[in-house]
Design an enzyme around this catalytic site. Structure first.
Site, PDB file in Angstrom:
ATOM      1  N   SER A   1     159.863   4.005 -56.943  1.00  0.00           N
ATOM      2  CA  SER A   1     160.589   2.849 -56.453  1.00  0.00           C
ATOM      3  C   SER A   1     160.192   2.436 -55.039  1.00  0.00           C
ATOM      4  O   SER A   1     159.136   1.859 -54.852  1.00  0.00           O
ATOM      5  CB  SER A   1     162.085   3.108 -56.558  1.00  0.00           C
ATOM      6  OG  SER A   1     162.763   1.885 -56.682  1.00  0.00           O
TER       7      SER A   1
ATOM      8  N   ASP B   1     147.423  -3.145 -52.156  1.00  0.00           N
ATOM      9  CA  ASP B   1     147.069  -4.544 -52.380  1.00  0.00           C
ATOM     10  C   ASP B   1     146.530  -5.203 -51.120  1.00  0.00           C
ATOM     11  O   ASP B   1     145.636  -6.064 -51.180  1.00  0.00           O
ATOM     12  CB  ASP B   1     148.283  -5.329 -52.880  1.00  0.00           C
ATOM     13  CG  ASP B   1     148.549  -5.115 -54.361  1.00  0.00           C
ATOM     14  OD1 ASP B   1     147.808  -4.332 -54.993  1.00  0.00           O
ATOM     15  OD2 ASP B   1     149.492  -5.726 -54.892  1.00  0.00           O
TER      16      ASP B   1
ATOM     17  N   LYS C   1     159.074   3.086 -61.418  1.00  0.00           N
ATOM     18  CA  LYS C   1     160.378   2.405 -61.402  1.00  0.00           C
ATOM     19  C   LYS C   1     160.234   1.098 -60.626  1.00  0.00           C
ATOM     20  O   LYS C   1     160.151   1.099 -59.405  1.00  0.00           O
ATOM     21  CB  LYS C   1     161.475   3.251 -60.779  1.00  0.00           C
ATOM     22  CG  LYS C   1     162.821   2.519 -60.774  1.00  0.00           C
ATOM     23  CD  LYS C   1     163.901   3.303 -60.094  1.00  0.00           C
ATOM     24  CE  LYS C   1     165.181   2.475 -60.049  1.00  0.00           C
ATOM     25  NZ  LYS C   1     165.076   1.336 -59.111  1.00  0.00           N
TER      26      LYS C   1
END
Length: 436
Positions: free
Chosen positions: A297, A308, A322
């Protein structure tokens, strides 16, 4: 749309926005047909009037609420006032008497998401993926998660016996653990190998960003900016926590760019979080992020954003997966609902729900023979009722971290990369495929 939130989290155990009930939700509730409400009322009254023993009305209502939320997904639950207070205590980093476990419910048993570093549970040897089947002499089957947690918590210096099922062979182990006052120190840091700033985050509670900021302050003087080769951010077995902390910590490594977005069924659940200029504390030094099957998470938000944005190199194994956000909906004096309301997306638009984050450099730990097959986290995709994410879902990965630094293959790979090793020399070989 960007909103100011007092509590926003995305944790494997607890992920939360504190919010009021929206007008749309009220309209939806009003739209429930009278027949459906009549059916519930009829069943309630018949149970209350005809059951073999007089039932407790409060327990009937609580059971109905729990059953309704259990039909949704593994992360939606009801907090009565005591449970809500305990949850807020854990997110604030306050002290409580207990064992030091992050847990969730899975198929009627308590599943260990992660033991918290330097707590009785961690020292006793509990591991990610363990299933608690009995607490003292009480079977866990039939208990709610809150009831099970209440039984594990208690006064400091008192003991509790846990019966644990481990691995695919369901080996049973018993642990008698003495409770302590638990203060979750969410960030630990030190200088590694004389020239690397090592930062370990165990949970994204309200103290996490302050801990990271203090670590940067320390590294500026020891070993000093001129000597510092880079940073290792260790998010292994971190089950998550507050999203605003994840955003701030990501921002401490980047100057600009999107960090995370959330999208739900309603327009007001779409939010975007971006880096603010002037917050980057890392001075552009190289960064390695360690992840494994216990990284969930908020940990995946940080690692996904840094990946990214090409800011950090991820080393380890696939994360938990998650990718949902929970909102705390207050119910006044009756507590609150923790309800899954949105999915989150990395800067490139990836949803990691039931997929996880794949590392840039896969490195597998050398698991002792007696633990092989027993320390794997099957991840979000294995949880009953999880939110689906297409047809290419992925299971989790190993969640083992050796207690000895010199046996920690992933940590050593991070150190070697920052010292100039070529990435291709650090990758673990793919697992052998057996033939029939």
């Amino acid at each position: 749309m960007t909103k100011s939130l007092s509590y926003l989290a995305a944790g494997a155990v607890a992920g939360v926005i504190l919010a009021g009930v929206s007008e749309g939700a009220l309209q939806a509730a009003a739209a429930i047909s009278a027949d459906q409400l009549t059916l519930f009322s009829d069943v309630f009254n018949k149970v209350r009037d005809n059951y073999a023993e007089k039932p407790d009305d409060d327990k009937l209502i609580k059971g109905a609420i729990d059953g309704m939320l259990a039909s949704l997904d593994p992360h939606s639950t009801y907090f009565d006032p005591k449970a809500l207070d305990e949850f807020q205590t854990s997110m604030k980093g306050e002290e409580f008497g207990g064992l030091g476990l992050e847990v969730m419910m899975e198929e009627g048993l308590v599943k260990v998401v992660s033991p918290i570093d330097e707590t009785p549970a961690a020292r006793a040897g509990l591991m990610s993926g363990d299933l608690v089947t009995r607490i003292d002499d009480t079977p866990v089957k039939g208990l709610t998660l809150k009831e099970a947690v209440d039984k594990m918590r208690g006064p400091a210096k008192s003991s509790v016996k846990l019966t644990v099922e481990r691995g695919t062979n369901k080996d049973l182990k018993e642990y008698t653990i003495v409770r302590e006052i638990i203060h979750v120190q969410s960030v630990r840091s030190h200088v590694e190998d004389g020239d690397i700033g090592y930062i370990r985050i165990t949970q994204f509670n309200q103290e996490a960003y302050d801990g990271v900021r203090k670590a940067f302050d320390h590294f500026r003087s020891d070993p000093g900016a001129s000597k510092l080769k880079g940073y290792i951010l260790d998010l292994r077995n971190n089950p998550g926590g507050l999203l605003n902390q994840a955003v701030e910590i990501t921002n401490s490594f980047v100057d600009s760019g999107p960090i995370v977005s959330t999208r739900g069924r309603n327009a007001d659940q779409e939010q975007h979080y971006s880096a603010r200029p002037g917050v980057n504390l890392s001075q552009g030094k190289p960064l390695v992020v360690l992840i494994n099957g216990g990284s969930a998470s908020a940990s995946e938000i940080v690692s996904g954003a840094l990946q990214d944005l090409k800011r950090g190199t991820l080393i380890g194994t696939r994360s938990f997966g998650k990718g949902s956000v929970q909102t705390i909906l207050p119910l006044g004096e009756n507590g609150a609902l923790k309800l899954t309301t949105a999915r989150y997306y990395t800067p490139s638009g990836r949803s990691i729900q039931a997929k996880g984050i794949d590392p840039d450099i896969p490195v597998i730990e050398n698991i002792p023979d007696d633990l092989k097959g027993k320390v794997s986290s099957l991840g979000e995709a294995s949880l009953f009722g999880h939110l689906k994410n297409g047809t290419d879902e992925e299971k989790g990965s190993d969640a083992y971290v050796p207690p000895e630094k010199d046996k920690d293959t992933q940590l050593q790979a991070a150190i070697n990369l920052l010292h100039g090793a070529k990435p291709e020399t650090l990758k673990s070989p793919p697992p052998a495929v057996s033939s029939q």
